[in-house]
Write an enzyme that holds these catalytic residues in place. Structure first.
Site, PDB file in Angstrom:
ATOM      1  N   GLU A 131       5.257  -6.010   7.460  1.00  0.00           N
ATOM      2  CA  GLU A 131       4.825  -4.816   8.208  1.00  0.00           C
ATOM      3  C   GLU A 131       5.572  -4.616   9.520  1.00  0.00           C
ATOM      4  O   GLU A 131       5.619  -3.506  10.051  1.00  0.00           O
ATOM      5  CB  GLU A 131       3.314  -4.890   8.469  1.00  0.00           C
ATOM      6  CG  GLU A 131       2.454  -4.716   7.228  1.00  0.00           C
ATOM      7  CD  GLU A 131       2.329  -5.975   6.388  1.00  0.00           C
ATOM      8  OE1 GLU A 131       1.721  -5.892   5.313  1.00  0.00           O
ATOM      9  OE2 GLU A 131       2.839  -7.034   6.810  1.00  0.00           O
ATOM     10  N   GLY A 135      -0.343  -4.654   0.771  1.00  0.00           N
ATOM     11  CA  GLY A 135      -1.579  -4.396   0.048  1.00  0.00           C
ATOM     12  C   GLY A 135      -1.757  -5.276  -1.171  1.00  0.00           C
ATOM     13  O   GLY A 135      -2.880  -5.611  -1.550  1.00  0.00           O
ATOM     14  N   GLY A 194       0.833  -1.188   0.000  1.00  0.00           N
ATOM     15  CA  GLY A 194       0.000   0.000   0.000  1.00  0.00           C
ATOM     16  C   GLY A 194       0.874   1.246   0.000  1.00  0.00           C
ATOM     17  O   GLY A 194       2.064   1.188   0.315  1.00  0.00           O
ATOM     18  N   ASP A 243      -1.886  -6.560   7.843  1.00  0.00           N
ATOM     19  CA  ASP A 243      -3.269  -6.093   7.723  1.00  0.00           C
ATOM     20  C   ASP A 243      -3.898  -6.686   6.461  1.00  0.00           C
ATOM     21  O   ASP A 243      -3.524  -7.783   6.052  1.00  0.00           O
ATOM     22  CB  ASP A 243      -3.311  -4.557   7.724  1.00  0.00           C
ATOM     23  CG  ASP A 243      -2.512  -3.940   6.591  1.00  0.00           C
ATOM     24  OD1 ASP A 243      -1.567  -4.575   6.096  1.00  0.00           O
ATOM     25  OD2 ASP A 243      -2.827  -2.807   6.177  1.00  0.00           O
TER      26      ASP A 243
END
Length: 377
Positions: A152, A129, A79, A160
């Site tokens: 992450e 992402g 992301g 996530d």
């Protein structure tokens, strides 16, 4: 293929095309088109992709959808955390973190629940992402160039975009290991971890698409799904054998995590491993240098997500993600890795032991009277 029908500007951040099939059906192609940024997913791309997927879902002529990345380096390397950092640092635009993550989760959920087969052609880097986009596809393809990870922990975030849900499906502590170490998986690893369905040579994309266009696709999604599986399985069988990955090679080492009852004990075990294997050594080093708060979040998200539905996992994670934007470790991690690039983040909580229980608990506390993802169906 020369017969592709363009639907928007080829300079768009997501390019749409239609591939006509033998019986008049069509295949929708969406190409993430920011190759210089390794197709990192920004808010505009999320909105473009979401709108087009909705349109194709309601178009009876479109039998299936293919999502791929422009260039040879990445499907999607994550992301757009740089824009998130800017918003965290300046406060502008207001509530940007909540807007970004809410719309990203809605898009990922739509892919998981899509009413037609979806192929993600996962060539090159697939991280963060990008993993969120790929996880929900009905047909997840990796190649000999695929490099997958949920890294992450290096930036003060956590796995996530559904990590709570899809990392659960990996065998024998592999999900926890991936979250704690950000280990990079190849195609063989991705299949071992239940994160991919087919491994096909990267140079076969055009051939795959040509065969797909020769088919007589019907209106029944289930039958189209089965036909697509047969075609991809055939290409899988005709592709070169993928190199054995680190997860499979070190399966017994990773599985031993189950013998330890606490996060601290599991981390101590991993950090105590002496190895000359570069892949495993790199994974352990990432854990050693990673954000201690993130390690707690990885451990807790997987623990709390057991038995939860996809929607419940996404609701839990959205609260965690928005709280990450407020706490500071995420902002500092992105600064150190991607903004100043000094690679020396100054964590508020520099050790596992220094992270207070109540700080961790706040990530899971109810945040909204009406949850932004309540309307997911």
């Amino acid at each position: 293929m020369d017969s592709l029908i363009p639907l928007n500007d080829t300079d768009s951040e997501v390019v749409y095309e239609l591939a006509p099939c033998s019986n008049g059906a069509k295949i929708g192609l969406a190409t993430l088109n920011v190759p210089k940024a390794l197709n990192a997913l920004n808010l505009n791309m999320i909105r473009l992709l979401d709108a087009q997927l909705k349109h194709w879902a309601n178009d009876d002529e479109v039998a299936l959808v293919v999502i791929k990345g422009a260039g040879e380096k990445a499907f999607c390397a994550g992301g757009d955390v740089v824009s998130l950092h800017s918003a965290m640092a300046t406060g502008e635009p207001q509530n940007y973190g909540q807007t970004f993550f809410t719309e990203e989760y809605r898009l990922d959920y739509a892919i998981h629940c899509y009413n037609k087969p979806v192929i993600v052609w996962g060539d090159g880097f697939i991280m963060g992402g990008g993993m969120g986009l790929m996880a929900g596809a009905s047909h997840r393809v990796v190649t000999e160039r695929s490099k997958l990870a949920m890294p992450e922990i290096t930036i003060g975030l956590y796995p996530d975009v559904g990590g709570s849900y899809f990392l659960q499906k990996a065998p024998d502590q592999v999900g926890l290991f991936l979250g704690l170490t950000g280990a990079i998986m190849n195609a063989d690893d991705a299949r071992h971890a239940a994160l991919a369905d087919h491994s096909i040579d990267s140079d076969k994309f055009d051939s795959v698409l040509a065969v797909l266009c020769e088919q007589n696709w019907g209106k029944t999604a289930g039958l189209n799904h089965d036909k697509l599986t047969q075609i991809l399985t055939k290409f899988d069988g005709e592709s070169k054998a993928m190199e054995k990955g680190g997860l499979r090679l070190h399966h017994n080492v990773i599985a031993k995590l189950a013998q330890y009852d606490t996060l601290a004990a599991k981390v101590d075990y991993l950090l105590s491993i002496q190895t000359e294997d570069k892949w495993l050594a790199r994974a352990i080093k990432t854990l050693q240098n990673g954000c201690p708060l993130s390690a707690h979040l990885v451990y807790q998200q997987l623990k709390r997500a057991q038995g939860l539905s996809l929607k419940a996992c996404f609701k839990m994670e959205l609260g965690m993600s928005v709280h990450c934007c407020e706490v500071g470790e995420f902002q500092e991690g992105v600064r150190a890795l991607l903004i100043d690039k000094d690679m020396t983040p100054k964590w508020q909580f520099p050790t596992l032991e220094s992270v207070p229980d109540d700080v961790v608990e706040q990530f899971f506390a109810p945040k909204w009277e009406k949850h932004p993802l309540e309307t997911l169906v």
